[in-house]
Design a protein around this motif. Structure first.
Motif, mmCIF file in Angstrom:
data_model
loop_
_atom_site.group_PDB
_atom_site.id
_atom_site.type_symbol
_atom_site.label_atom_id
_atom_site.label_comp_id
_atom_site.label_asym_id
_atom_site.label_seq_id
_atom_site.Cartn_x
_atom_site.Cartn_y
_atom_site.Cartn_z
ATOM 1 N N LEU A 106 9.408 2.370 11.499
ATOM 2 C CA LEU A 106 8.073 1.810 11.694
ATOM 3 C C LEU A 106 7.507 1.247 10.395
ATOM 4 N N SER A 107 8.144 1.572 9.257
ATOM 5 C CA SER A 107 7.655 1.140 7.945
ATOM 6 C C SER A 107 8.713 0.321 7.217
ATOM 7 N N SER A 108 8.269 -0.396 6.205
ATOM 8 C CA SER A 108 9.178 -1.185 5.375
ATOM 9 C C SER A 108 9.258 -0.570 3.981
ATOM 10 N N MET A 109 10.140 -1.092 3.151
ATOM 11 C CA MET A 109 10.262 -0.608 1.782
ATOM 12 C C MET A 109 9.058 -1.006 0.935
ATOM 13 N N ALA A 110 8.362 -2.082 1.334
ATOM 14 C CA ALA A 110 7.209 -2.556 0.559
ATOM 15 C C ALA A 110 6.111 -1.512 0.556
ATOM 16 N N MET A 111 5.402 -1.410 -0.575
ATOM 17 C CA MET A 111 4.330 -0.433 -0.718
ATOM 18 C C MET A 111 3.012 -1.117 -1.028
ATOM 19 N N GLN A 112 1.947 -0.435 -0.661
ATOM 20 C CA GLN A 112 0.606 -0.907 -0.989
ATOM 21 C C GLN A 112 -0.266 0.293 -1.341
ATOM 22 N N LYS A 113 -1.241 0.051 -2.210
ATOM 23 C CA LYS A 113 -2.125 1.139 -2.600
ATOM 24 C C LYS A 113 -3.286 1.206 -1.627
ATOM 25 N N VAL A 114 -3.517 2.392 -1.087
ATOM 26 C CA VAL A 114 -4.618 2.645 -0.162
ATOM 27 C C VAL A 114 -5.417 3.802 -0.739
ATOM 28 N N GLY A 115 -6.603 3.512 -1.242
ATOM 29 C CA GLY A 115 -7.370 4.547 -1.925
ATOM 30 C C GLY A 115 -6.663 4.947 -3.205
ATOM 31 N N ASP A 116 -6.360 6.250 -3.330
ATOM 32 C CA ASP A 116 -5.696 6.723 -4.536
ATOM 33 C C ASP A 116 -4.222 7.045 -4.308
ATOM 34 N N ARG A 117 -3.648 6.559 -3.207
ATOM 35 C CA ARG A 117 -2.246 6.822 -2.918
ATOM 36 C C ARG A 117 -1.543 5.556 -2.486
ATOM 37 N N TYR A 118 -0.221 5.562 -2.548
ATOM 38 C CA TYR A 118 0.578 4.436 -2.085
ATOM 39 C C TYR A 118 1.164 4.750 -0.719
ATOM 40 N N GLU A 119 1.221 3.729 0.129
ATOM 41 C CA GLU A 119 1.797 3.873 1.458
ATOM 42 C C GLU A 119 2.762 2.719 1.705
ATOM 43 N N HIS A 120 3.748 2.961 2.548
ATOM 44 C CA HIS A 120 4.649 1.885 2.940
ATOM 45 C C HIS A 120 3.924 0.925 3.894
ATOM 46 N N VAL A 121 4.216 -0.339 3.758
ATOM 47 C CA VAL A 121 3.657 -1.348 4.656
ATOM 48 C C VAL A 121 4.414 -1.282 5.978
#
Length: 227
Positions: A106-121
């Protein structure tokens, strides 16, 4: 509402925790027209994730051809996921953990910062999903028992989550304990009704549900006398 229940107990419908989950669903059914599908995860063919990440690079295609393909499709078609499981070594049972690991497509290797944490796109749109965790354990209290499972669930599903943890849950399968289990299940049913109506459960009701049904020392004495 389309509800997918992932029953992580190897005991299937005889699970202590499923008594709690069924009461919650019964409360939801009082106000909503729900379509509920219960999956006994122990009966599904789910290979372990190998960490190859090919699914995160190749548009969600996993190297394993097993039941996770249809489970992932059903997850995306649902409005609410209920993770129902007993506490095993302060976490979820292995079959359910294997399923959770296999949601990587459901997720990709790409990451994005959401608040103070990183999540996979995401590779799929699951922003509409809501999540409920229902967990029971055989210990007489909640402190220093549920925290690891709760932390994992919150990290996996940081948005739209609701968590119900109930100690002394083996009593739900003991007919002689009905004097205390039936009132507790009535509270869970009330919580399900609140959740269906508003999307949240009052903190005071959650606290009451998650408290011991009988005094901790009394419960421990009963358990120890049967060993």
């Amino acid at each position: 509402m389309k509800i997918l229940v992932l029953n992580g107990s190897p005991k299937r419908d005889k699970s202590d925790t499923m008594h709690i989950t069924r009461a919650f669903l019964a409360g939801m059914d009082e106000t909503n027209d729900n379509e509920v599908h219960i999956v006994d995860v122990i009966d599904r063919h789910i290979e372990y994730c190998t960490g190859c990440f090919s699914c995160m690079r190749n548009g969600g295609s996993c190297i394993h051809d097993d039941d996770m393909r249809t489970i992932l499709e059903e997850i995306l078609e649902s409005d609410l996921l209920i993770f129902s499981f007993p506490l095993y070594c302060y976490g979820m049972p292995a079959p359910l953990k294997a399923l959770l690991d296999r949601t990587l497509p459901l997720s990709s290797m790409a990451m994005q910062k959401v608040g103070d944490r990183y999540e996979h796109v995401g590779q799929a749109d699951y922003s509409h999903l809501k999540y409920v965790m229902v967990c029971g354990c055989g210990f007489p209290n909640s402190q220093h028992n549920f925290e690891p499972a709760v932390a994992q669930f919150k990290n996996c599903f940081p948005n739209n989550h609701t968590i119900i943890t109930v100690p002394e849950s083996p009593m739900f399968n003991a007919p002689e304990a009905a004097i205390v289990t039936e009132p507790r299940l009535a509270l869970v049913k009330k919580a399900g009704r609140q959740y269906a109506e508003t999307g949240v459960i009052e903190p005071t009701l959650i606290a009451e549900i998650c408290s011991p049904m009988i005094p901790e020392n009394e419960y421990a004495k009963i358990v120890n006398s049967s060993v």
